[in-house]
Write an enzyme that holds these catalytic residues in place. Sequence first.
Site, PDB file in Angstrom:
ATOM      1  N   VAL A 162     -64.595  18.705  -2.871  1.00  0.00           N
ATOM      2  CA  VAL A 162     -65.256  17.429  -2.575  1.00  0.00           C
ATOM      3  C   VAL A 162     -65.727  17.365  -1.121  1.00  0.00           C
ATOM      4  CG1 VAL A 162     -64.255  16.009  -4.387  1.00  0.00           C
ATOM      5  CG2 VAL A 162     -62.963  16.375  -2.290  1.00  0.00           C
ATOM      6  N   CYS A 163     -65.880  18.520  -0.516  1.00  0.00           N
ATOM      7  CA  CYS A 163     -66.356  18.572   0.866  1.00  0.00           C
ATOM      8  C   CYS A 163     -67.823  18.981   0.889  1.00  0.00           C
ATOM      9  CB  CYS A 163     -65.532  19.570   1.676  1.00  0.00           C
ATOM     10  SG  CYS A 163     -65.878  19.430   3.434  1.00  0.00           S
TER      11      CYS A 163
END
Length: 329
Positions: free
Chosen positions: A177-178
Site C-alpha cells: 500500500v505504499c
Amino acid sequence: MNNGMQIFDYEDIQMIPNKCVVQSRKEVDTSVKFGPHTFKIPVVPANMQTIIDEPLAIWLAEHDYFYIMHRFQPERRMDFVRDMKKRGLIASISVGVKDDEFDFIEALAANELTPDYITIDIAHGYAQVVIDMIQHIKHYLPNAFVIAGNVGTPEAVRELENAGADATKVGIGPGKVCLTKLKTGFGTGGWQLAAVRWCAKAARKPIIADGGIRNNGDIAKSIRFGATMCMIGSLFAGHEETPGKHVNIDGKEYQEYYGSASEYQKGTHHNVEGKKILLPVKGKIGDTLKEMQEDLQSAVSYAGGRDLESLTKVDYVIVKNSIFNGDQY
C-alpha cells in the site's frame, strides 16, 4: 552505486536445496535473538494503524512474538509502556522526529520508564533529524534498543549505526500500500531484496527487511540475504485481531488496509505516498504466525540445517526480473 551489483527482488530468487539433516521439520529451531530478547520467529507485524493495536501487542508479547506499536496515538504511549511493564511484557514503541517527540523521550526518562525497544519511524530515515533523535534517545534512555529507519543504502545504515542505532530498518516504498516508488520515482520497490543484501553487507548490527514480502518463503529469502528480522504488513492485514475497519460487500467481509503516509492515515490529501485497499478477512493471526513458523521450518530443512543460520549459506539462482514485485497496478 555499484554498477556490477545484481538487482533482484523476492520473486526473482529461488534457493537451492541441500541434504536434509532433520527427521521432521518440527525439530527445526526458528527462534531469533534480536536485541536483549529472543522471539519465536524473525517476523514483526508492521507498525501501522491497520495492523497493530494495544490488545494485539499484548497478545504478541505474551506469545513470544516481536511487535512494534504504531505512533499514531501519541498520547497513549506513556500509559502503554507503563501497562506493558506492569504486565511483565516487553514494551516496544514507535516515535517520529517532530519537536514534541523529543519532549516525549525526556518525559519517559523523567517518569523512569525505559521501553525495551524504540523504533524511529519515518519514510526517509537517512536524515539529520533521525541522527539527532537516535542521539537524544541514547542520552536520555541509554538502555533502550533503538531501531532506526527507513533506509535503502549502505551509507545510510552506517551513519545511523555510527549515531548509535542498534538496528536499522531497510525498505523505501516496496510495500503493497505504499506509492512512494510511483509518486516520487525513488525507493527500493522492485529491488527490495537486493537492497537488503547491499545494506546487510555494510551493517555491523541487525537489519529489519521492511516491505515487499508477499509470501512466507520471502521470509527465508530475507534471512538468506542478511536480514535478522522481517517486517510484514499485507500478510498480517485482514485478520480477526487486526484493527482495520471491517466492510461487508455482497455478504463477504473485508478489512481496510492503508499505508502510513496515505490520506486515510493523515486525514489530509497533502504529501500522500500511501493508498487504501480492501482485503478479505482471513481468520486468526495466531494461525498465520504458526503457518509462517512451519514454512520457515520447512525452508531450514531444505537448507540442510537445524536453525536459521543455515539459510544464510545456501546457494540461489536468479530466475527473472520484475519491477512491480508481483503487484498488478
